[in-house]
Each structure stands twice: as structure tokens, then as C-alpha cells.
Design a protein around this motif. Structure first.
Motif, PDB file in Angstrom:
ATOM      1  N   PHE A 154       0.682  -1.232   0.168  1.00 55.65           N
ATOM      2  CA  PHE A 154      -0.109  -0.123   0.042  1.00 55.65           C
ATOM      3  C   PHE A 154       0.850   1.227   0.028  1.00 55.65           C
ATOM      4  O   PHE A 154       0.407   2.376   0.481  1.00 55.65           O
ATOM      5  N   GLY A 155       2.124   1.212  -0.485  1.00 58.94           N
ATOM      6  CA  GLY A 155       3.008   2.549  -0.595  1.00 58.94           C
ATOM      7  C   GLY A 155       4.439   1.918  -0.113  1.00 58.94           C
ATOM      8  O   GLY A 155       4.462   0.921   0.841  1.00 58.94           O
ATOM      9  N   SER A 156       5.341   2.929  -0.474  1.00 59.01           N
ATOM     10  CA  SER A 156       6.509   2.775   0.068  1.00 59.01           C
ATOM     11  C   SER A 156       7.264   4.190   0.227  1.00 59.01           C
ATOM     12  O   SER A 156       6.666   5.194  -0.249  1.00 59.01           O
ATOM     13  N   LEU A 157       8.149   4.009   1.007  1.00 59.24           N
ATOM     14  CA  LEU A 157       8.871   5.409   1.232  1.00 59.24           C
ATOM     15  C   LEU A 157      10.469   5.338   1.532  1.00 59.24           C
ATOM     16  O   LEU A 157      10.691   3.993   1.636  1.00 59.24           O
ATOM     17  N   ASN A 158      11.165   6.307   1.333  1.00 63.23           N
ATOM     18  CA  ASN A 158      12.662   5.926   1.744  1.00 63.23           C
ATOM     19  C   ASN A 158      13.255   7.252   2.059  1.00 63.23           C
ATOM     20  O   ASN A 158      12.632   8.249   1.914  1.00 63.23           O
ATOM     21  N   GLN A 159      14.401   7.344   2.596  1.00 65.00           N
ATOM     22  CA  GLN A 159      15.208   8.397   3.244  1.00 65.00           C
ATOM     23  C   GLN A 159      16.712   8.102   3.019  1.00 65.00           C
ATOM     24  O   GLN A 159      17.244   6.936   3.224  1.00 65.00           O
ATOM     25  N   THR A 160      17.220   8.884   2.669  1.00 70.94           N
ATOM     26  CA  THR A 160      18.749   8.857   2.360  1.00 70.94           C
ATOM     27  C   THR A 160      19.626   9.845   3.210  1.00 70.94           C
ATOM     28  O   THR A 160      19.081  11.111   3.214  1.00 70.94           O
ATOM     29  N   ALA A 161      20.714   9.334   3.718  1.00 71.07           N
ATOM     30  CA  ALA A 161      21.589  10.114   4.541  1.00 71.07           C
ATOM     31  C   ALA A 161      23.021   9.942   3.856  1.00 71.07           C
ATOM     32  O   ALA A 161      23.536   8.813   3.262  1.00 71.07           O
ATOM     33  N   LYS A 162      23.733  11.406   3.943  1.00 69.22           N
ATOM     34  CA  LYS A 162      25.196  11.095   3.598  1.00 69.22           C
ATOM     35  C   LYS A 162      26.068  10.945   4.795  1.00 69.22           C
ATOM     36  O   LYS A 162      26.124  11.633   5.806  1.00 69.22           O
ATOM     37  N   LEU A 163      27.082  10.088   4.760  1.00 75.68           N
ATOM     38  CA  LEU A 163      27.948   9.969   5.944  1.00 75.68           C
ATOM     39  C   LEU A 163      29.365  10.272   5.235  1.00 75.68           C
ATOM     40  O   LEU A 163      29.816  10.011   4.339  1.00 75.68           O
ATOM     41  N   SER A 164      29.796  11.237   6.112  1.00 69.72           N
ATOM     42  CA  SER A 164      31.203  11.854   5.701  1.00 69.72           C
ATOM     43  C   SER A 164      32.028  11.292   7.096  1.00 69.72           C
ATOM     44  O   SER A 164      31.702  11.386   8.233  1.00 69.72           O
ATOM     45  N   VAL A 165      33.387  11.001   6.820  1.00 70.44           N
ATOM     46  CA  VAL A 165      34.307  10.576   8.030  1.00 70.44           C
ATOM     47  C   VAL A 165      35.366  11.463   7.827  1.00 70.44           C
ATOM     48  O   VAL A 165      36.361  11.697   6.831  1.00 70.44           O
ATOM     49  N   LEU A 166      35.489  11.929   9.065  1.00 73.93           N
ATOM     50  CA  LEU A 166      36.685  12.960   9.512  1.00 73.93           C
ATOM     51  C   LEU A 166      38.018  12.335   9.851  1.00 73.93           C
ATOM     52  O   LEU A 166      37.905  11.412  10.789  1.00 73.93           O
ATOM     53  N   GLY A 167      39.043  12.930   9.293  1.00 77.14           N
ATOM     54  CA  GLY A 167      40.343  12.510   9.773  1.00 77.14           C
ATOM     55  C   GLY A 167      40.673  11.054   9.324  1.00 77.14           C
ATOM     56  O   GLY A 167      39.801  10.179   9.090  1.00 77.14           O
ATOM     57  N   GLU A 168      42.011  10.771   9.245  1.00 76.78           N
ATOM     58  CA  GLU A 168      42.501   9.737   8.666  1.00 76.78           C
ATOM     59  C   GLU A 168      43.823   9.534   9.031  1.00 76.78           C
ATOM     60  O   GLU A 168      44.600  10.424   9.141  1.00 76.78           O
ATOM     61  N   PRO A 169      44.479   8.413   9.810  1.00 68.68           N
ATOM     62  CA  PRO A 169      45.701   8.290  10.206  1.00 68.68           C
ATOM     63  C   PRO A 169      46.665   8.468   8.954  1.00 68.68           C
ATOM     64  O   PRO A 169      46.334   7.966   7.755  1.00 68.68           O
ATOM     65  N   PRO A 170      48.021   9.146   9.186  1.00 68.04           N
ATOM     66  CA  PRO A 170      48.878   8.953   8.101  1.00 68.04           C
ATOM     67  C   PRO A 170      49.439   7.602   7.745  1.00 68.04           C
ATOM     68  O   PRO A 170      49.448   6.669   8.303  1.00 68.04           O
ATOM     69  N   SER A 171      49.563   7.453   6.133  1.00 61.95           N
ATOM     70  CA  SER A 171      50.118   6.261   5.746  1.00 61.95           C
ATOM     71  C   SER A 171      51.112   6.858   4.802  1.00 61.95           C
ATOM     72  O   SER A 171      51.205   7.641   3.904  1.00 61.95           O
TER      73      SER A 171
END
Length: 175
Positions: A154-171
């Protein structure tokens, strides 16, 4: 005979009163409860809302008798998202929890409802608990969009979110 029919709110439906016979040709009359309503052999109801829910009877009558068919019309609400995923910034190695909670009409069977999660719209994610998605120890590899999709007949819905990741160890590329 009683036919139960569930219809999504806002949609149209046609209730059929297909006569096999009758001589002389029977007159057709539709009723909603005890109230007589207009209608031909097929009764089309448009833009259905909760006030149109009830028992519809098609009555066929001639001078030798009558017959009828009843429809129990249920107006089913579309799912409503109560809590969905929202854009999020997370530190590297943090834990992310995206919620997905929907209000489903109580007349929709549990096995008729699905909740699925997708990464970047196309990749379906395996998830044991559909009402939330947990990602442990996030890294740059987890950056992207996460979608929750709730579906019922009887219907559908959706929601989208963006994930950002801060920082990263040096390599180093090479030592």
C-alpha cells in the motif's frame, strides 16, 4: 459472498457486480451500509479516504427474487517514516547508527512489509536489524549515501543520508 478488499488511501478501486443471469434482467442497486448510492454494474470509487471505508452491497433484484455480493472495503494508510537516517559526520573509527522506524497501518501483515538498506543507492546491505543500520569503526571506505526503503503493498517510502568521515591516520606509499 463477502469479499474483503484493502485499498491505499488516495487511490481508486472498482467493485464489480457481474451478473450471470436473470430473466427479466435484474435491477442493480448499490448500498454503503444501509444508504443507497449511485452505481452501475461496476462501482468505481475515486480518491479513497477513511470516510469511504465500510461494507458495500451490490443487490440484483427482479420479480422472481434477488441476489447480492458484499465488499468489505478497508482503507489502508501509506507507511509514514517516524525516524529516518540523517546526514552525519563521524570521526575515523567511530560507530555510526542510522535509524529507520516507520508507522505501518495495523491491517498490513508483517510479512507484507520489508525494510531494506542500500549503500550509494545500488548496493543492498545485509542487515539483521532492519530498524537501524550500525557501522562500526568507520573509515574513508564507508563514505557515501545510505538509504532506508520501507515497502508495503500500500505504498513505500525512503530516506537517504550522507556519511562523511573526518580524519585519517597518516600512511606512507613506500618506505
Amino acid at each position: 459472498a463477502l469479499v474483503t478488499r484493502g485499498v491505499q488511501e488516495g487511490h481508486n478501486t472498482t467493485l464489480e457486480c457481474n451478473l450471470v443471469g436473470g430473466i427479466p434482467k435484474p435491477n442493480i442497486q448499490w448500498k454503503l451500509g444501509d444508504e443507497t448510492i449511485e452505481g452501475a454494474a461496476n462501482l468505481t470509487i475515486k480518491h479513497i479516504n477513511a470516510s469511504l471505508e465500510g461494507t458495500y452491497t451490490c443487490l440484483a433484484v427482479n420479480e422472481y427474487g434477488n441476489d447480492f455480493i458484499k465488499y468489505d472495503l478497508k482503507v489502508i494508510q501509506r507507511p509514514v517514516l517516524l525516524e529516518g537516517p540523517e546526514d552525519l559526520e563521524m570521526k575515523t573509527f567511530g560507530t555510526v547508527r542510522f535509524p529507520c522506524t516507520a508507522q505501518i497501518d495495523k491491517r498490513v501483515l508483517l510479512n507484507e512489509t520489508t525494510i531494506k538498506w542500500f549503500y550509494n543507492i545500488s548496493q543492498e546491505l545485509a542487515n539483521d536489524e532492519p530498524h537501524h543500520l550500525v557501522i562500526n569503526e568507520v573509515t574513508k571506505a564507508h563514505v557515501g549515501s545510505y538509504s532506508c526503503i520501507v515497502s508495503t503493498p500500500f505504498g513505500s517510502l525512503n530516506q537517504t543520508a550522507k556519511l562523511s568521515v573526518l580524519g585519517e591516520p597518516p600512511s606512507f606509499i613506500a618506505t
